[in-house]
Design a protein around this motif. Structure first.
Motif, PDB file in Angstrom:
ATOM      1  N   LYS A 106      42.380  44.335  20.279  1.00  0.00           N
ATOM      2  CA  LYS A 106      43.507  44.484  19.628  1.00  0.00           C
ATOM      3  C   LYS A 106      43.383  43.584  18.341  1.00  0.00           C
ATOM      4  CE  LYS A 106      48.402  43.022  20.056  1.00  0.00           C
ATOM      5  NZ  LYS A 106      49.292  44.112  19.857  1.00  0.00           N
ATOM      6  N   LYS A 145      41.671  48.035  17.739  1.00  0.00           N
ATOM      7  CA  LYS A 145      43.019  48.942  17.893  1.00  0.00           C
ATOM      8  C   LYS A 145      44.237  48.343  17.042  1.00  0.00           C
ATOM      9  CE  LYS A 145      46.562  48.604  20.208  1.00  0.00           C
ATOM     10  NZ  LYS A 145      47.546  48.446  21.365  1.00  0.00           N
ATOM     11  N   SER A 272      50.799  56.419  26.465  1.00  0.00           N
ATOM     12  CA  SER A 272      51.777  56.934  27.361  1.00  0.00           C
ATOM     13  C   SER A 272      53.330  56.833  27.012  1.00  0.00           C
ATOM     14  CB  SER A 272      51.421  56.519  28.992  1.00  0.00           C
ATOM     15  OG  SER A 272      51.850  55.046  28.799  1.00  0.00           O
TER      16      SER A 272
HETATM   17  C1  5MM Z   1      49.041  47.453  26.513  1.00  0.00           C
HETATM   18  O1  5MM Z   1      50.127  47.395  25.527  1.00  0.00           O
HETATM   19  C2  5MM Z   1      49.448  47.379  24.067  1.00  0.00           C
HETATM   20  C3  5MM Z   1      49.744  46.015  23.619  1.00  0.00           C
HETATM   21  O2  5MM Z   1      51.174  45.649  23.250  1.00  0.00           O
HETATM   22  P1  5MM Z   1      51.744  44.524  22.657  1.00  0.00           P
HETATM   23  O3  5MM Z   1      51.231  44.456  21.294  1.00  0.00           O
HETATM   24  O4  5MM Z   1      53.184  44.865  22.619  1.00  0.00           O
HETATM   25  O5  5MM Z   1      51.580  43.448  23.582  1.00  0.00           O
HETATM   26  C4  5MM Z   1      50.016  48.830  23.389  1.00  0.00           C
HETATM   27  O6  5MM Z   1      49.711  48.552  21.971  1.00  0.00           O
HETATM   28  C5  5MM Z   1      49.657  49.760  24.275  1.00  0.00           C
HETATM   29  O7  5MM Z   1      48.211  49.692  23.829  1.00  0.00           O
HETATM   30  C6  5MM Z   1      50.244  50.969  23.686  1.00  0.00           C
HETATM   31  O8  5MM Z   1      51.563  50.853  23.369  1.00  0.00           O
HETATM   32  C7  5MM Z   1      50.026  52.181  24.622  1.00  0.00           C
HETATM   33  O9  5MM Z   1      50.732  51.533  25.693  1.00  0.00           O
HETATM   34  P2  5MM Z   1      51.741  52.627  26.734  1.00  0.00           P
HETATM   35  O10 5MM Z   1      52.110  51.601  27.975  1.00  0.00           O
HETATM   36  O11 5MM Z   1      52.504  53.218  25.565  1.00  0.00           O
HETATM   37  O12 5MM Z   1      50.528  53.757  27.259  1.00  0.00           O
END
Ligand code: 5MM
Length: 366
Positions: A106, A145, A272
């Motif tokens: 990330k 990402k 998701s």
């Molecule tokens: C796993 O969460 C990811 C990082 O979140 P933060 O920056 O808020 O800590 C997030 O980007 C995640 O990859 C996406 O929202 C997809 O996650 P979901 O839970 O919606 O599948």
């Protein structure tokens, strides 16, 4: 229009990585929760948010035995996890790379308000991004990402042209920088599920957002074959009284994608977004049973909550081997179910336990 940037060798490398991540029904485990977000997940099972506990939990995920690599092509990491070692001094990510699971990172630095907009935001993190990408590539990462967040308000009055343009452009700039350093960018423009809008409004907004994103990627000479898209599915807002079936969600989502996403882009890896684990799997399957000619890209998953919620419950923060085994079995089950769904071969499962619980987090914009 200028051609996509990058030497033939760089482009070949990027295309190879993107294809590998989504080959044969494989998808992505999004385990890149920032320190604050993982704290919320851990507190839901009464576990303190400290470095040791974050390491213990993610080690459980990554050491899941017997074939995780058959359904997971890549794992998205938070910076800390990429460099974290277990108590024996072994890097956590070695358990992934030794099985051919690719490492993602990330690279955004979170969502901030767009001053003067209508309660909208943008994502920051471009400063120093090329240097960070270079280092991450040297340290074993193959993809990255960046998540942008858009919100439907007042029946589609937002996202506004300002919000759409800004987020499309920052995603394109990020994608271009990643590619220049050999990382495949996952482009994530998430339209939140919050609200009472209909599925039709969500489809119309999703089309507008994706059209702007692909215009910006073209303007920035991004090589589409070396990218992945991580969008929301097209669903009614969570508070919409009119619910949609899985088949309706699949049709609306694939229609929106067909109108906006070029076939050169190899893989759609959905988020998701607060759906239950079972809904996320079922909706993915419904898309993959649509006629092949409607789907020029692989349609797979990049789930955070929908791969981890019942894993966290099964673990419960306990050190007993039984809890660790149950957590790993649960992850294998969810990952395998989603692989089957990405191949259009998922046959459903008992709607019981954590897998059917709502994973909605209001205003998931941090
Ligand atoms: C796993 O969460 C990811 C990082 O979140 P933060 O920056 O808020 O800590 C997030 O980007 C995640 O990859 C996406 O929202 C997809 O996650 P979901 O839970 O919606 O599948």
């Amino acid at each position: 229009m200028a051609p996509p940037a990058g030497s033939p060798e760089l482009q070949a490398e990027l295309a190879r990585i993107a294809k590998q991540i989504v080959a044969n029904g494989k998808g992505i485990l999004a385990a890149d929760e920032s320190t604050g977000t993982i704290g919320k997940r851990l507190s839901s099972i009464g576990v303190e948010n400290n470095e040791e506990n974050r390491m213990t939990y993610r080690k459980i995920l990554f050491t899941t035995p017997k074939g995780l690599e058959e359904s997971i092509g890549g794992v998205i990491l938070f910076h800390e996890t990429l460099y974290q070692k277990d108590n024996e001094g072994k890097r956590l990510v070695d358990s992934l790379t030794s099985r051919g699971i690719l490492l993602g990172i990330k690279v955004d630095k979170g969502v901030v308000p767009l001053f003067g907009s209508q309660n909208e935001g943008t994502t920051q993190g471009l400063d120093g991004l090329a240097e960070r990408c270079k280092q991450y590539k040297a340290d074993g990462c193959d993809f990255a990402k960046w998540r942008c967040v858009l919100r439907i308000q007042d029946n589609g009055r937002t996202p506004s042209p300002q919000g759409i343009l800004e987020n499309a452009n920052v995603l394109a700039r990020y994608a271009s920088i990643c590619q220049s350093e050999g990382l495949v960018p996952i482009v994530e423009p998430e339209i939140l599920i919050d609200g009472d809008h209909t599925i039709e409004v969500c489809q119309e907004v999703t089309e507008r957002v994706l059209a702007a994103v692909y215009k910006a990627l073209s303007d920035h000479h991004v090589y589409l074959e070396g990218t992945l898209l991580k969008p929301n599915m097209v669903t009614p807002g969570l508070d919409c009284p009119k619910k949609a079936t899985s088949a309706e969600i699949a049709n609306a989502t694939v229609t929106a994608l067909r109108r906006t996403v070029p076939p050169a882009m190899p893989g759609v890896t959905f988020l998701s977004g607060g759906q239950t684990e079972l809904q996320a799997t079922e909706n993915l399957n419904s898309m993959n049973v649509l006629p092949q000619e409607l789907r020029p890209w692989k349609i797979s998953f990049s789930y955070g909550r929908a791969l981890q919620a019942s894993v966290l419950k099964a673990w419960g923060g306990k050190t007993e081997p039984e809890n660790v085994n149950n957590a790993q079995k649960t992850l294998m089950h969810r990952a395998t179910s989603n692989k089957l769904a990405a191949l259009g071969k998922y046959e459903g499962e008992e709607a019981s336990g954590a897998a059917s619980e709502s994973l909605f987090v209001a205003n998931h914009s941090y």
